[in-house]
Design a protein around this motif. Structure first.
Motif, PDB file in Angstrom:
ATOM      1  N   GLY A 122      39.916   6.381 -75.968  1.00  0.00           N
ATOM      2  CA  GLY A 122      38.926   5.314 -75.791  1.00  0.00           C
ATOM      3  C   GLY A 122      38.450   4.714 -77.101  1.00  0.00           C
ATOM      4  O   GLY A 122      37.787   3.678 -77.101  1.00  0.00           O
ATOM      5  N   VAL A 242      43.223  -0.012 -78.545  1.00  0.00           N
ATOM      6  CA  VAL A 242      42.481   1.156 -78.079  1.00  0.00           C
ATOM      7  C   VAL A 242      43.445   2.350 -78.043  1.00  0.00           C
ATOM      8  O   VAL A 242      44.622   2.191 -77.736  1.00  0.00           O
ATOM      9  CB  VAL A 242      41.842   0.873 -76.697  1.00  0.00           C
ATOM     10  CG1 VAL A 242      42.893   0.736 -75.597  1.00  0.00           C
ATOM     11  CG2 VAL A 242      40.836   1.958 -76.329  1.00  0.00           C
ATOM     12  N   TYR A 263      39.437   1.337 -70.736  1.00  0.00           N
ATOM     13  CA  TYR A 263      39.834   1.437 -72.148  1.00  0.00           C
ATOM     14  C   TYR A 263      40.469   0.124 -72.617  1.00  0.00           C
ATOM     15  O   TYR A 263      40.166  -0.388 -73.697  1.00  0.00           O
ATOM     16  CB  TYR A 263      40.858   2.563 -72.358  1.00  0.00           C
ATOM     17  CG  TYR A 263      40.307   3.977 -72.318  1.00  0.00           C
ATOM     18  CD1 TYR A 263      38.945   4.233 -72.301  1.00  0.00           C
ATOM     19  CD2 TYR A 263      41.189   5.060 -72.311  1.00  0.00           C
ATOM     20  CE1 TYR A 263      38.471   5.545 -72.270  1.00  0.00           C
ATOM     21  CE2 TYR A 263      40.722   6.369 -72.291  1.00  0.00           C
ATOM     22  CZ  TYR A 263      39.360   6.598 -72.264  1.00  0.00           C
ATOM     23  OH  TYR A 263      38.903   7.885 -72.244  1.00  0.00           O
TER      24      TYR A 263
END
Ligand code: R2B
Ligand code: URA
Length: 282
Positions: A122, A242, A263
């Motif tokens: 994340g 990410v 995410y």
């Protein structure tokens, strides 16, 4: 050329008025998946409070299924597929499109996913340097049978501004670090779970440790050619990806669909904040 056919976009200088269609573009956002880049366009439409409904945004490249392209005000959202060859074809045609449309002061962003190196899943990584498999900030291209090496330096000012933007958002874990670009998702990224694997768990960890020591914080598959082509053409560029997992903890992507969707929205939220700041909307 009397006519320039941008074959993989299904656009041409004869059949399309490129200055009229694209002349006001200031921000170009590219990412691997067609659906994700459509969702980003719809999100930007909402964020920029543009008239009409986001669902009506049409794919400018509907004449081909190689890439998709959406325009929302001064923002262009384009998909590039997976890997260096796919993004580099798209970038050749995109850079020519921006030239034909006489665009000025454009900033390009790659919004993507990646494997984290020593980062919690994340975490958003803003790329400092895009590096190759030996952690060098360069991209090698074979031209007429000879290897040409190009620098992959990105715009430091844009990266720092993006980091500042991340600090203005709530619960937004973000780092600046080097991004390693590979030509494969499995063996090329030191995964043990591909159809082929020619190394041990220990050898994998040793490579990742070396990468970490060289400042690498994530691994993906397009950043070096993206950085190199933008740099040679004098375009400001940034890479925001990410991390879907921490590669020290495993190779398989085990998070649920909903978690992965959330995410993948993070680079979009960050770049949207940057764009809104530049347009004086926040
Ligand atoms: C990130 O994700 C894709 C592989 O899953 C690849 O395009 C990349 O750079
Ligand atoms: N994309 C990659 O290239 N690697 C990962 O580990 C995750 C996404």
């Amino acid at each position: 050329m009397e006519e320039d056919i941008l074959y993989h976009f299904s656009l041409s200088t004869k059949t399309h008025n490129l200055p009229e269609m694209f002349g006001d573009i200031k921000f170009v956002c590219v990412g691997g998946s067609a659906n994700r880049m459509k969702a980003f366009a719809q999100f930007m439409h909402h964020e920029l409070k543009l008239p009409g409904i986001p669902e009506d945004i049409r794919d400018i490249c509907e004449g081909t299924d190689r890439y998709c392209m959406y325009k929302v005000g001064p923002v262009l959202s384009i998909s590039h597929g997976m890997g260096v060859p796919s993004i580099s074809i798209m970038l050749h045609e995109l850079i020519k499109l921006l030239h034909h449309a006489r665009c000025r002061d454009v900033v390009l962003f790659r919004l993507g996913t990646s494997g984290g190196v020593g980062l919690a899943p994340g975490t958003v990584v803003i790329t400092d340097k895009a590096v190759d498999y030996s952690f060098l900030p360069q991209f090698e291209q074979v031209v007429l049978g000879k290897v040409i090496t190009r620098s992959t330096e990105l715009d430091e000012g844009v990266a720092n501004e993006l980091l500042q933007c991340s600090s203005e958002l709530q619960n937004f874990p973000t780092v600046i670090g080097n991004t390693m670009c590979t030509h494969d998702f499995y063996e090329g990224q030191g995964r043990l779970d591909g159809a082929l694997c020619s190394f041990s768990h220990e050898e994998k960890l040793e490579y990742l440790r070396k990468a970490y020591e060289a400042g690498v914080r994530n691994i993906e598959m397009e950043s070096t050619v993206f950085a190199a082509m933008c740099r040679v053409c004098g375009l400001k560029a940034a890479v925001v990806c990410v991390a879907l997992l921490n590669r020290f903890d495993g190779d398989q992507i085990t998070s649920s669909h909903d978690v992965l969707v959330e995410y993948q929205q993070r680079p979009q939220v960050l770049v949207s904040h940057f764009i809104k700041k530049h347009l004086g909307l926040v």
